[in-house]
Design an enzyme around this catalytic site. Structure first.
Site, mmCIF file in Angstrom:
data_model
loop_
_atom_site.group_PDB
_atom_site.id
_atom_site.type_symbol
_atom_site.label_atom_id
_atom_site.label_comp_id
_atom_site.label_asym_id
_atom_site.label_seq_id
_atom_site.Cartn_x
_atom_site.Cartn_y
_atom_site.Cartn_z
ATOM 1 N N ALA A 32 0.772 -1.426 0.043
ATOM 2 C CA ALA A 32 -0.046 -0.092 -0.074
ATOM 3 C C ALA A 32 0.919 1.062 -0.140
ATOM 4 O O ALA A 32 0.442 2.343 -0.351
ATOM 5 C CB ALA A 32 -0.854 0.008 1.290
ATOM 6 N N HIS A 34 3.558 1.663 -1.771
ATOM 7 C CA HIS A 34 3.846 2.064 -3.247
ATOM 8 C C HIS A 34 2.566 2.686 -3.890
ATOM 9 O O HIS A 34 2.621 3.507 -4.594
ATOM 10 C CB HIS A 34 4.141 0.602 -3.923
ATOM 11 C CG HIS A 34 5.528 0.088 -3.565
ATOM 12 N ND1 HIS A 34 5.857 -0.998 -3.007
ATOM 13 C CD2 HIS A 34 6.935 0.755 -3.715
ATOM 14 C CE1 HIS A 34 6.813 -1.224 -2.460
ATOM 15 N NE2 HIS A 34 7.320 -0.478 -3.161
ATOM 16 N N GLN A 58 22.639 -1.960 -5.678
ATOM 17 C CA GLN A 58 22.361 -1.321 -4.639
ATOM 18 C C GLN A 58 22.270 -2.219 -3.570
ATOM 19 O O GLN A 58 21.822 -2.109 -2.242
ATOM 20 C CB GLN A 58 20.891 -0.341 -4.301
ATOM 21 C CG GLN A 58 19.665 -1.089 -4.633
ATOM 22 C CD GLN A 58 18.313 0.043 -4.907
ATOM 23 O OE1 GLN A 58 18.524 0.708 -5.882
ATOM 24 N NE2 GLN A 58 17.676 0.139 -3.712
ATOM 25 N N GLN A 145 8.673 8.754 2.018
ATOM 26 C CA GLN A 145 9.605 9.111 3.353
ATOM 27 C C GLN A 145 10.060 8.178 4.177
ATOM 28 O O GLN A 145 10.932 8.416 4.918
ATOM 29 C CB GLN A 145 8.484 10.094 4.082
ATOM 30 C CG GLN A 145 8.962 10.591 5.456
ATOM 31 C CD GLN A 145 10.454 11.837 5.249
ATOM 32 O OE1 GLN A 145 10.703 12.197 4.059
ATOM 33 N NE2 GLN A 145 11.266 11.394 6.332
ATOM 34 N N LYS A 146 9.569 6.837 3.966
ATOM 35 C CA LYS A 146 10.149 5.833 4.693
ATOM 36 C C LYS A 146 11.607 5.709 4.605
ATOM 37 O O LYS A 146 12.349 5.576 5.421
ATOM 38 C CB LYS A 146 9.389 4.623 4.713
ATOM 39 C CG LYS A 146 10.209 3.327 5.240
ATOM 40 C CD LYS A 146 9.309 2.489 5.412
ATOM 41 C CE LYS A 146 10.055 1.090 6.119
ATOM 42 N NZ LYS A 146 11.352 0.812 5.139
ATOM 43 N N SER A 182 6.527 -2.089 4.338
ATOM 44 C CA SER A 182 7.988 -2.189 3.779
ATOM 45 C C SER A 182 7.777 -3.936 3.076
ATOM 46 O O SER A 182 7.257 -4.707 3.804
ATOM 47 C CB SER A 182 9.270 -2.305 4.897
ATOM 48 O OG SER A 182 10.199 -2.901 4.196
ATOM 49 N N SER A 183 8.455 -3.868 1.942
ATOM 50 C CA SER A 183 8.734 -5.376 1.422
ATOM 51 C C SER A 183 9.274 -6.259 1.932
ATOM 52 O O SER A 183 8.848 -7.459 2.166
ATOM 53 C CB SER A 183 9.464 -5.151 -0.200
ATOM 54 O OG SER A 183 8.760 -4.184 -0.724
ATOM 55 N N ARG A 184 10.163 -5.650 3.169
ATOM 56 C CA ARG A 184 10.893 -6.660 4.024
ATOM 57 C C ARG A 184 10.067 -7.174 5.103
ATOM 58 O O ARG A 184 10.530 -8.305 5.877
ATOM 59 C CB ARG A 184 12.234 -5.825 4.770
ATOM 60 C CG ARG A 184 13.138 -5.632 3.413
ATOM 61 C CD ARG A 184 14.719 -5.544 4.127
ATOM 62 N NE ARG A 184 15.816 -5.634 2.934
ATOM 63 C CZ ARG A 184 16.000 -4.425 2.150
ATOM 64 N NH1 ARG A 184 15.361 -3.479 2.150
ATOM 65 N NH2 ARG A 184 17.045 -5.036 1.240
HETATM 66 O O1 PAF Z 1 13.021 2.800 -2.912
HETATM 67 C C1 PAF Z 1 13.164 1.835 -3.620
HETATM 68 O O2 PAF Z 1 12.243 1.032 -4.151
HETATM 69 C C2 PAF Z 1 14.546 1.834 -4.625
HETATM 70 O O3 PAF Z 1 15.680 2.192 -3.964
HETATM 71 C C3 PAF Z 1 14.494 2.634 -6.061
HETATM 72 C C4 PAF Z 1 14.234 4.184 -5.641
HETATM 73 C C5 PAF Z 1 13.400 2.179 -6.702
HETATM 74 C C6 PAF Z 1 15.985 2.613 -6.503
HETATM 75 O O4 PAF Z 1 15.989 1.315 -7.030
#
Ligand code: PAF
Length: 279
Positions: A32, A34, A58, A145-146, A182-184
């Site tokens: 939610a 996203h 990343q 903002q998270k 969070s996806s995590r």
């Molecule tokens: O926040 C994220 O999901 C990622 O860090 C992003 C901004 C899509 C970059 O890969």
């Protein structure tokens, strides 16, 4: 909804897009949080684009790239149901073609907090976001903002490299018990899930103390740590009181201040934050 694979696909679709374009960059496993970015982008732009790319650059060598949750079919269904016009789902080779060797470093803002614990993380974020901005040429781009340090890194990069993009930052979306989406969170066992809302309670304790007039940063950090310590399944990583733009630690919480923290719940590392004294 158009599904785009290559840089050329995105470029030619973008050419035909009339009016303003909002971009929602994601790594998929949509929740939610996203969807709130997509809704905001839809409300503010003529066209809404999204990207789904689990960005290898990343993730550190000891991080969870292979295990990162991937739910492409439901992600696409959700984006389509929300009226997204086009989604870029590139392969790593579309984003990082053979011979790729150009990276964006946002030096100082990337250094503390998450950057200190995840070397190279923000170099990967800034590089992929720069690439997304070049390929999509959005008028506005939407971030949560998270990931407060990510927001600061992207804002600094946009200012330093003069990207013609408005960075729009959307509020944290929380479960009823305060846990930030969070996806995590998908990694948490049921016991860990029950423990995790202490993170929100700790931030709230900090916020209330600030609202009652506490400005001494060490006292605020200590208070937040004490609340975190009440939950045995959780291990604090850091509690920070910092400038929201530079991430420099503060002695006094004067002016807009970011109270942020990271903690491990079992094997899952969670981050969360609250802005004190302004937006
Ligand atoms: O926040 C994220 O999901 C990622 O860090 C992003 C901004 C899509 C970059 O890969």
């Amino acid at each position: 909804m158009k599904i785009l694979r290559t840089v050329d696909d995105v470029r030619s679709f973008r050419e035909g897009a009339r009016g303003s374009v909002g971009l929602v960059p994601t790594m998929g496993a949509l929740h939610a949080g996203h969807l709130s970015l997509v809704a905001r982008a839809r409300g503010e732009n003529d066209r809404t684009f999204a990207s789904i790319f689990v960005n290898p650059a990343q993730f550190g060598p000891n991080e969870d790239l292979a295990a990162y949750p991937r739910t492409p079919e439901s992600d696409l269904r959700l984006l389509e149901s929300l009226g997204v016009d086009a989604v870029w789902t590139p392969s790593p080779a579309d984003v990082y073609p053979p011979g790729f060797q150009t990276f964006v470093n946002v030096d100082e803002v990337s250094a503390p907090l998450e950057g200190a614990r995840r070397p190279g993380h923000f170099r990967g974020v800034a590089t992929v976001v720069a690439k997304l901005f070049n390929v999509f040429r959005p008028d506005r781009a939407y971030f949560g903002q998270k990931d407060a340090q990510q927001v600061a890194v992207v804002r600094r990069m946009v200012a330093d490299l003069s990207f013609p993009v408005d960075v729009v930052v959307c509020p944290i979306v929380r479960e009823a018990d305060g846990l930030a989406l969070s996806s995590r969170n998908a990694y948490l066992s049921s016991d860990e899930r029950r423990s995790a809302p202490v993170i929100f309670r700790a931030l709230e304790a900090g916020r209330l103390a600030f609202e009652k007039g506490q400005r001494d940063a060490n006292s605020l950090r200590r208070l937040v740590s004490e609340v975190l310590a009440t939950e045995p399944l959780l291990e604090e990583d850091y509690v920070s009181i910092a400038d929201p733009d530079t991430l420099a630690e503060r002695t006094f919480a004067e002016g807009p201040t970011l109270l942020s923290l990271a903690a491990r719940v079992g094997r899952t590392r969670l981050i969360d934050n609250v802005l004190l004294g302004g937006t």
